[in-house]
Scaffold this active site. Structure first.
Site, mmCIF file in Angstrom:
data_model
loop_
_atom_site.group_PDB
_atom_site.id
_atom_site.type_symbol
_atom_site.label_atom_id
_atom_site.label_comp_id
_atom_site.label_asym_id
_atom_site.label_seq_id
_atom_site.Cartn_x
_atom_site.Cartn_y
_atom_site.Cartn_z
ATOM 1 N N GLU A 171 21.396 69.013 49.591
ATOM 2 C CA GLU A 171 20.794 67.733 49.227
ATOM 3 C C GLU A 171 19.921 67.139 50.332
ATOM 4 O O GLU A 171 20.135 66.020 50.797
ATOM 5 C CB GLU A 171 21.874 66.724 48.821
ATOM 6 C CG GLU A 171 22.641 67.132 47.584
ATOM 7 C CD GLU A 171 23.589 66.068 47.075
ATOM 8 O OE1 GLU A 171 24.096 66.221 45.959
ATOM 9 O OE2 GLU A 171 23.825 65.065 47.784
ATOM 10 N N GLU A 383 26.941 71.702 42.421
ATOM 11 C CA GLU A 383 27.841 70.554 42.275
ATOM 12 C C GLU A 383 27.630 69.920 40.907
ATOM 13 O O GLU A 383 26.503 69.792 40.447
ATOM 14 C CB GLU A 383 27.575 69.463 43.338
ATOM 15 C CG GLU A 383 28.005 69.811 44.739
ATOM 16 C CD GLU A 383 27.748 68.678 45.735
ATOM 17 O OE1 GLU A 383 27.731 67.496 45.319
ATOM 18 O OE2 GLU A 383 27.541 68.985 46.921
#
Length: 484
Positions: A171, A383
């Site tokens: 991320e 995720e």
């Protein structure tokens, strides 16, 4: 949705997984030679985290990894995605290697393999050695590129023959925006837009050079980055709102994914940033390196939690700096956007979590289709999960039917994306055990395994939730039970 002729199963070699991050689970923050990280420092600033929580102990995975991996094996998990703490390998970020750190992660990897679990390693999941911040500002300096590559090569040389799946950065869009735009993550800078884009360029170069180093060392495994992807919908068919969506995608999604997949920045976004005088400075040869690395990645990693809506934002409209919900009190998150470009109003057709995240299973199918069409790359869902308040019953049960429902609907949407031609290699829930949720303390629970701890402490005992048994059944039927 395209017409569904017949349901097909998930691929027979599909990797059913779950995920974690070193800072959020390990604890042992100053043990066995580990150096301090930016997060070890940041959480000590009053008011930064919920009830001043830290990852000093977290859920003590450092001492309990065998127990946790045994629970994974009992579930039948096919892959476990975890991150390595850079400061456990290089306490000062570079220089001397900490052999106890190498030994710990070697043991984790071997324990996974012994239990027929494919280790999926994230090289950087936000915890940067503080020594590099003190020395040259961490990601703010191009100096970090070579230090990151040295660190990554150390991991490849130790475990390149054992680990077949590598994620360079977790991320990047989130740790940079919360670090340099909203001051919510380290280094806690506010509205430093020029540095935000420069930091991202350094991160892109670190990713690219690590990917090339992996191939130069002769490894043939899967490598890519994991992007926090929030697919967007235009508010309506008004052209100005359709353009707001296009602008949002260029600035908030394709800015990262285009670099990973093509080695170039979106042209309209770069033009806009140059006019604003906040575009990143690139060195001679950078473009060629980014393009070379783009040829070598083998998947697009996606962390998917929610979708968003795009609407034109007037010049005197909302800013990117609204309050984030970190308490779990619904309705406390504020609308954000970029004046003159876009804003993200709530989607009236979707429910939200207690933390005001929209719940949109179809968004997962949408983003897989978009990646497949735009990049023609295989996908790893690195995720996906639900943060919620869970209750441990007196008999040790946790009845998290809401999590089962959330994951079931997302997996059904993922199955539809696969039917429609998307190549999906793996699906990792966030997370396997409960853990420290960065700014949110321990009350926001994501795991299949309940860990008895709160902001004040706890026994750290592990308890299987109802979702644990449900996911075990999903794995054993290769997803067929989703449709029953």
């Amino acid at each position: 949705m395209m017409e569904q002729i017949e349901k097909t199963a998930f691929p027979k070699d599909f990797l059913w997984g779950s995920a974690s991050a070193a800072y959020q689970i390990e604890g042992a923050y100053a043990e066995d030679g580990k150096g301090m990280t930016n997060w070890d420092e940041f959480v000590r600033i009053p008011g930064k985290t919920y009830k001043e929580t830290t990852g000093d102990v977290a859920v003590d995975h450092y001492h309990r990894y065998k127990e946790d991996i045994r629970l994974m094996a009992e579930m039948g998990l096919k892959t476990y995605r975890f991150s390595i703490s850079w400061a456990r390998i290089f306490p000062k970020g570079k220089g001397e290697i900490n052999e106890k750190g190498i030994a710990f992660y070697g043991d984790v990897i071997d324990e996974c393999l012994k239990n027929h679990i494919e280790p999926m390693v994230t090289i950087f999941h936000w915890d940067l050695p503080q020594a590099l911040v003190d020395s040259y500002g961490g990601w703010e300096s191009a100096e970090i590129i070579d230090d990151y590559v040295t660190y990554a090569k150390t991991l490849f040389q130790n475990w390149g023959d054992k680990v077949k799946y590598w994620i360079t950065l977790n991320e990047q869009n989130i740790f940079t925006s919360l670090g340099w735009l909203t001051a919510q993550h380290p280094p806690g800078k506010f509205d430093d837009q020029k540095m935000f884009y420069q930091v991202n360029h350094h991160a892109f170069m670190a990713h690219a050079k690590a990917v090339l180093a992996y191939r130069e060392l002769g490894y043939k495994g899967e490598i890519g980055a994991s992007f926090a992807y929030t697919p967007s919908y235009a508010l309506d068919c008004k052209p100005i709102n359709a353009m707001a969506k296009s602008n949002y995608d260029d600035l908030k999604n394709y800015w990262w994914m285009d670099v990973y997949a093509y080695g170039r920045y979106p042209k309209a976004a770069m033009t806009y940033l140059k006019k604003k005088k906040i575009a990143p400075q690139m060195q001679s040869g950078d473009e060629e390196i980014l393009k070379e690395a783009a040829k070598e990645i083998t998947f697009m990693g996606v962390n998917y939690y929610q979708s968003c809506v795009c609407e034109y934002n007037p010049l005197d409209g909302v800013t990117p700096y609204g309050t984030m919900n970190t308490t779990g009190k619904k309705g406390t998150a504020q609308e954000i956007g970029i004046p003159g470009i876009y804003k993200n109003p709530a989607n009236p057709y979707l429910m939200t979590t207690d933390w005001d995240w929209s719940i949109d299973p179809k968004g997962l199918q949408f983003c897989c289709r978009e990646i497949t069409s735009r990049y023609a790359l295989p996908i790893i869902i690195s995720e996906n999960g639900l943060g919620a308040f869970d209750k441990l019953e007196e008999d040790g049960a946790v009845h998290d039917v809401y999590r089962v429902e959330y994951l079931k609907e997302h997996l059904k949407a993922l199955g539809e994306a696969i039917e429609e031609g998307c190549e999906v290699l793996a699906y990792c829930t966030w997370s396997f055990t409960d853990l420290l949720s960065w700014l949110n303390g321990y009350q926001k629970r994501y795991g299949f395994v309940y860990v008895d701890r709160n902001e004040e402490g706890g026994t750290l005992n592990r308890y299987k939730k109802d979702s644990y048994y449900w996911y075990k059944d999903v794995i054993s039927t290769n997803g067929e039970n989703l449709y029953k």
